[in-house]
Design a protein around this motif. Structure first.
Motif, PDB file in Angstrom:
ATOM      1  N   ARG A 139       0.851  -1.195   0.000  1.00 30.52           N
ATOM      2  CA  ARG A 139       0.000   0.000   0.000  1.00 30.52           C
ATOM      3  C   ARG A 139       0.883   1.240   0.000  1.00 30.52           C
ATOM      4  O   ARG A 139       2.009   1.229   0.512  1.00 30.52           O
ATOM      5  N   ASP A 140       0.343   2.289  -0.582  1.00 31.05           N
ATOM      6  CA  ASP A 140       1.004   3.595  -0.568  1.00 31.05           C
ATOM      7  C   ASP A 140       0.041   4.563   0.102  1.00 31.05           C
ATOM      8  O   ASP A 140      -0.935   5.012  -0.528  1.00 31.05           O
ATOM      9  N   ASN A 141       0.295   4.866   1.351  1.00 32.86           N
ATOM     10  CA  ASN A 141      -0.623   5.718   2.097  1.00 32.86           C
ATOM     11  C   ASN A 141      -0.565   7.180   1.649  1.00 32.86           C
ATOM     12  O   ASN A 141      -1.482   7.949   1.948  1.00 32.86           O
ATOM     13  N   SER A 142       0.477   7.555   0.931  1.00 33.92           N
ATOM     14  CA  SER A 142       0.547   8.922   0.404  1.00 33.92           C
ATOM     15  C   SER A 142      -0.353   9.083  -0.818  1.00 33.92           C
ATOM     16  O   SER A 142      -0.701  10.203  -1.193  1.00 33.92           O
ATOM     17  N   LYS A 143      -0.720   7.948  -1.412  1.00 35.82           N
ATOM     18  CA  LYS A 143      -1.569   7.970  -2.603  1.00 35.82           C
ATOM     19  C   LYS A 143      -2.921   7.303  -2.374  1.00 35.82           C
ATOM     20  O   LYS A 143      -3.720   7.184  -3.314  1.00 35.82           O
ATOM     21  N   ASP A 144      -3.161   6.845  -1.143  1.00 34.92           N
ATOM     22  CA  ASP A 144      -4.419   6.143  -0.822  1.00 34.92           C
ATOM     23  C   ASP A 144      -4.671   4.994  -1.803  1.00 34.92           C
ATOM     24  O   ASP A 144      -5.794   4.807  -2.292  1.00 34.92           O
ATOM     25  N   THR A 145      -3.621   4.247  -2.070  1.00 36.11           N
ATOM     26  CA  THR A 145      -3.711   3.196  -3.061  1.00 36.11           C
ATOM     27  C   THR A 145      -3.197   1.876  -2.506  1.00 36.11           C
ATOM     28  O   THR A 145      -2.192   1.836  -1.793  1.00 36.11           O
ATOM     29  N   LEU A 146      -3.904   0.825  -2.867  1.00 35.64           N
ATOM     30  CA  LEU A 146      -3.567  -0.541  -2.480  1.00 35.64           C
ATOM     31  C   LEU A 146      -3.158  -1.297  -3.734  1.00 35.64           C
ATOM     32  O   LEU A 146      -3.707  -1.059  -4.818  1.00 35.64           O
ATOM     33  N   TYR A 147      -2.205  -2.208  -3.583  1.00 25.38           N
ATOM     34  CA  TYR A 147      -1.713  -2.980  -4.724  1.00 25.38           C
ATOM     35  C   TYR A 147      -1.727  -4.471  -4.398  1.00 25.38           C
ATOM     36  O   TYR A 147      -1.619  -4.874  -3.243  1.00 25.38           O
ATOM     37  N   LEU A 148      -1.810  -5.262  -5.459  1.00 29.18           N
ATOM     38  CA  LEU A 148      -1.615  -6.700  -5.325  1.00 29.18           C
ATOM     39  C   LEU A 148      -0.767  -7.145  -6.504  1.00 29.18           C
ATOM     40  O   LEU A 148      -1.240  -7.166  -7.643  1.00 29.18           O
ATOM     41  N   ARG A 149       0.465  -7.493  -6.216  1.00 27.08           N
ATOM     42  CA  ARG A 149       1.358  -8.024  -7.237  1.00 27.08           C
ATOM     43  C   ARG A 149       1.151  -9.530  -7.264  1.00 27.08           C
ATOM     44  O   ARG A 149       1.272 -10.208  -6.250  1.00 27.08           O
ATOM     45  N   MET A 150       0.853 -10.065  -8.445  1.00 22.99           N
ATOM     46  CA  MET A 150       0.587 -11.489  -8.596  1.00 22.99           C
ATOM     47  C   MET A 150       1.601 -12.087  -9.571  1.00 22.99           C
ATOM     48  O   MET A 150       1.614 -11.720 -10.747  1.00 22.99           O
ATOM     49  N   ASP A 151       2.437 -12.965  -9.080  1.00 22.28           N
ATOM     50  CA  ASP A 151       3.438 -13.642  -9.902  1.00 22.28           C
ATOM     51  C   ASP A 151       3.088 -15.116 -10.053  1.00 22.28           C
ATOM     52  O   ASP A 151       2.322 -15.669  -9.264  1.00 22.28           O
ATOM     53  N   SER A 152       3.668 -15.737 -11.056  1.00 23.14           N
ATOM     54  CA  SER A 152       3.462 -17.178 -11.289  1.00 23.14           C
ATOM     55  C   SER A 152       1.982 -17.529 -11.268  1.00 23.14           C
ATOM     56  O   SER A 152       1.561 -18.467 -10.579  1.00 23.14           O
ATOM     57  N   LEU A 153       1.208 -16.785 -12.011  1.00 29.65           N
ATOM     58  CA  LEU A 153      -0.241 -16.990 -11.997  1.00 29.65           C
ATOM     59  C   LEU A 153      -0.612 -18.375 -12.490  1.00 29.65           C
ATOM     60  O   LEU A 153       0.022 -18.936 -13.398  1.00 29.65           O
ATOM     61  N   LYS A 154      -1.647 -18.930 -11.883  1.00 31.80           N
ATOM     62  CA  LYS A 154      -2.132 -20.266 -12.208  1.00 31.80           C
ATOM     63  C   LYS A 154      -3.573 -20.170 -12.689  1.00 31.80           C
ATOM     64  O   LYS A 154      -4.276 -19.184 -12.433  1.00 31.80           O
ATOM     65  N   LEU A 155      -4.021 -21.231 -13.343  1.00 35.08           N
ATOM     66  CA  LEU A 155      -5.395 -21.274 -13.830  1.00 35.08           C
ATOM     67  C   LEU A 155      -6.386 -21.010 -12.694  1.00 35.08           C
ATOM     68  O   LEU A 155      -7.389 -20.310 -12.888  1.00 35.08           O
ATOM     69  N   GLU A 156      -6.087 -21.559 -11.537  1.00 38.23           N
ATOM     70  CA  GLU A 156      -7.009 -21.440 -10.405  1.00 38.23           C
ATOM     71  C   GLU A 156      -7.031 -20.048  -9.781  1.00 38.23           C
ATOM     72  O   GLU A 156      -7.813 -19.801  -8.855  1.00 38.23           O
ATOM     73  N   ASP A 157      -6.203 -19.135 -10.270  1.00 35.51           N
ATOM     74  CA  ASP A 157      -6.251 -17.747  -9.813  1.00 35.51           C
ATOM     75  C   ASP A 157      -7.308 -16.943 -10.561  1.00 35.51           C
ATOM     76  O   ASP A 157      -7.566 -15.785 -10.211  1.00 35.51           O
ATOM     77  N   THR A 158      -7.905 -17.550 -11.573  1.00 36.14           N
ATOM     78  CA  THR A 158      -8.953 -16.874 -12.328  1.00 36.14           C
ATOM     79  C   THR A 158     -10.129 -16.534 -11.425  1.00 36.14           C
ATOM     80  O   THR A 158     -10.689 -17.407 -10.772  1.00 36.14           O
ATOM     81  N   ALA A 159     -10.483 -15.255 -11.374  1.00 36.19           N
ATOM     82  CA  ALA A 159     -11.562 -14.799 -10.491  1.00 36.19           C
ATOM     83  C   ALA A 159     -11.762 -13.297 -10.672  1.00 36.19           C
ATOM     84  O   ALA A 159     -10.935 -12.619 -11.287  1.00 36.19           O
TER      85      ALA A 159
END
Length: 124
Positions: A72-92
């Protein structure tokens, strides 16, 4: 009023990476626990990751541990999710959510009272 707007969802191939963002507004972002949740078609909503108000502590569900990183970057009021090595079951559909109980930053949706509209991630 409270607003959470996700972005960054896309269609990617298995093994690739993707980063989601969530822009927050209308509340004191830096005091909230923030989380990412996901829901696949026909499945119940699942908690993915959560991060403490200051960003110093995070927790992940087992299937994404070691592959996903919440920040998260509290100076920008922004949340992030970095997703690596994505799998089929991450579909959503991925949703960000805000929990006003900064001291109860758990992977449990009952603590989260503000939700975004979601951004679709499809892995093929």
């Amino acid at each position: 009023h409270v607003q959470l707007v996700e972005s960054g969802g896309a269609s990617v191939r298995s093994g690739e990476s993707l980063e989601l963002s969530c822009q927050a507004s209308g509340f004191t972002y830096a005091t909230y626990c923030m989380g990412w949740f996901r829901q696949a078609p026909g499945q119940k909503r699942e908690a993915v990751a959560a991060i403490s108000p200051g960003g110093g502590s995070s927790i992940y569900t087992d299937p994404v541990q070691g592959r996903f990183t919440i920040t998260r970057d509290n100076s920008k009021d922004t949340l992030y999710l970095r997703m690596d090595s994505l799998k089929l079951e991450d579909t959503a559909m991925y949703y960000c959510a805000a929990n006003p109980l900064g001291g109860r930053c758990f992977l449990n949706d009952r603590f989260f009272d503000h939700w975004g509209q979601g951004t679709q991630v499809t892995v093929s």
